[in-house]
Design a protein around this motif. Structure first.
Motif, PDB file in Angstrom:
ATOM      1  N   UNK A  57       0.817  -1.218   0.000  1.00  0.00           N
ATOM      2  CA  UNK A  57       0.000   0.000   0.000  1.00  0.00           C
ATOM      3  C   UNK A  57       0.851   1.269   0.000  1.00  0.00           C
ATOM      4  N   UNK A  58       0.462   2.214  -0.840  1.00  0.00           N
ATOM      5  CA  UNK A  58       1.163   3.483  -0.990  1.00  0.00           C
ATOM      6  C   UNK A  58       0.141   4.533  -1.427  1.00  0.00           C
ATOM      7  N   UNK A  59       0.429   5.824  -1.224  1.00  0.00           N
ATOM      8  CA  UNK A  59      -0.560   6.876  -1.451  1.00  0.00           C
ATOM      9  C   UNK A  59      -0.389   7.593  -2.788  1.00  0.00           C
ATOM     10  N   UNK A  60      -1.464   8.279  -3.197  1.00  0.00           N
ATOM     11  CA  UNK A  60      -1.430   9.185  -4.349  1.00  0.00           C
ATOM     12  C   UNK A  60      -2.318  10.390  -4.060  1.00  0.00           C
ATOM     13  N   UNK A  61      -1.991  11.519  -4.686  1.00  0.00           N
ATOM     14  CA  UNK A  61      -2.893  12.677  -4.749  1.00  0.00           C
ATOM     15  C   UNK A  61      -2.778  13.283  -6.141  1.00  0.00           C
ATOM     16  N   UNK A 282      -1.884  -4.267   6.916  1.00  0.00           N
ATOM     17  CA  UNK A 282      -0.897  -4.741   7.886  1.00  0.00           C
ATOM     18  C   UNK A 282       0.519  -4.299   7.555  1.00  0.00           C
ATOM     19  N   UNK A 283       0.723  -3.735   6.364  1.00  0.00           N
ATOM     20  CA  UNK A 283       2.034  -3.229   5.982  1.00  0.00           C
ATOM     21  C   UNK A 283       1.838  -2.152   4.915  1.00  0.00           C
ATOM     22  N   UNK A 284       2.846  -1.309   4.735  1.00  0.00           N
ATOM     23  CA  UNK A 284       2.754  -0.231   3.758  1.00  0.00           C
ATOM     24  C   UNK A 284       4.152   0.281   3.457  1.00  0.00           C
ATOM     25  N   UNK A 285       4.261   1.091   2.415  1.00  0.00           N
ATOM     26  CA  UNK A 285       5.546   1.708   2.067  1.00  0.00           C
ATOM     27  C   UNK A 285       5.665   3.029   2.824  1.00  0.00           C
ATOM     28  N   UNK A 286       6.680   3.169   3.661  1.00  0.00           N
ATOM     29  CA  UNK A 286       6.827   4.423   4.408  1.00  0.00           C
ATOM     30  C   UNK A 286       7.251   5.570   3.502  1.00  0.00           C
TER      31      UNK A 286
END
Length: 306
Positions: A57-61, A282-286
């Motif tokens: 999991x990682x974010x976007x805008x 449970x995990x993600x890219x910091x």
């Protein structure tokens, strides 16, 4: 005829997954509203190593991500609660807008159906008026994406309008995006009526004005010119472009017309204010701490797939 030829560079998006990165490029950040393009694969790994391909999991805008597969399959999960397998010929169109997080998982041995996984990932920047729109996700099936054929030409309209083709894929600005396959010797022209136009050679080789271009090259054409592309072997192209949106800031997975908005997105992800996918949390890219090194550097942090 050509403003620029961009050669794909190697980038890592997970521990076991390298891609060809085409956009952004230091001399050309965008083609129309397209601000990012990766070509992943073809990849063939043993089923036991599938997890090494996963993109956490990682974010976007400020953008829409567009996923299109030639082979294999990918499981998409996002913070809206969407779980969607994408297969060849479909389109996953995710609009991040004010903020979304998602993952791409390779959970099923069928991911490597036929022995190969191959996909194209693009980001489409949003107009300023839509940069903070509510996040959304739509999967479009092959029957929703019109196909045109004539001797030597097969093409599918992924989004926008070109060659008289249209579909119901929701976009926020004028653009075109097509998957084209040309047979050897076929002569082919670019779509009319678009300010900026590019052709990425995914497979094969084409000739333009007496020069030859091969797989891994993006040709960016001069506005107002009408070049003829000649396939020198069976060739797969991704045609893309559209209207300019104006300059954009891009940092990691964030795109915005405002530099301060990028800073806010960094803070939001670091503080956990962008929700994770509810079934993949449970995990993600910091948040990266140092993005000054090139993506191809062995010590650089992996860059997420769109």
């Amino acid at each position: 005829m050509l403003d620029l030829v961009i050669n794909a560079r190697q980038a890592a998006i997970s521990a076991g997954f390298d891609v060809k990165r085409i956009l952004p490029f230091r001399e050309r950040r965008m083609v129309g509203p397209f601000i990012f393009m990766d070509h992943a694969g073809p990849v063939s790994v043993p089923a036991a190593q599938l997890q090494s391909l996963d993109v956490l999991p990682h974010p976007h805008i400020g953008l829409s991500t567009v996923s299109y597969l030639f082979g294999g399959q990918v499981m998409h999960r996002d913070s809206l609660g969407v779980e969607q397998i994408i297969r060849p010929g479909e389109v996953n169109w995710m609009t991040a807008g004010s903020g979304i997080a998602h993952s791409e998982r390779f959970e099923d041995p069928a991911t490597l159906a036929g022995g190969q996984l191959e996909m194209i990932q693009t980001w489409v920047a949003l107009p300023e008026a839509d940069e903070e729109t509510a996040p959304s996700f739509t999967n479009y099936q092959p029957h929703e994406l019109p196909i045109f054929t004539e001797p030597g030409v097969w093409m599918r309209l992924i989004a926008g309008d070109a060659y008289g083709l249209r579909n119901e894929v929701r976009t926020h600005s004028p653009l075109f995006y097509l998957h084209v396959v040309l047979q050897p010797g076929t002569r082919f022209g670019l779509p009319q009526g678009h300010q900026e136009r590019g052709a990425y050679v995914a497979k094969g080789q084409i000739e333009v004005a007496g020069h030859f271009y091969s797989a891994g090259q993006l040709l960016v054409f001069t506005p107002g010119q009408d070049p003829v592309l000649i396939a020198r072997e069976t060739t797969t192209l991704m045609l893309l472009g559209g209207e300019q949106l104006g300059p954009r800031f891009i940092w990691w997975n964030f795109v915005s017309s405002r530099k301060e908005r990028i800073g806010q997105a960094k803070a939001d992800w670091a503080a956990g204010r962008i929700a994770l996918p509810p079934t993949d949390n449970h995990e993600f890219i910091p948040l990266p701490q140092d993005k000054s090194r090139p993506a191809s550097s062995a010590s650089a942090a992996p860059e997420p797939l769109s």
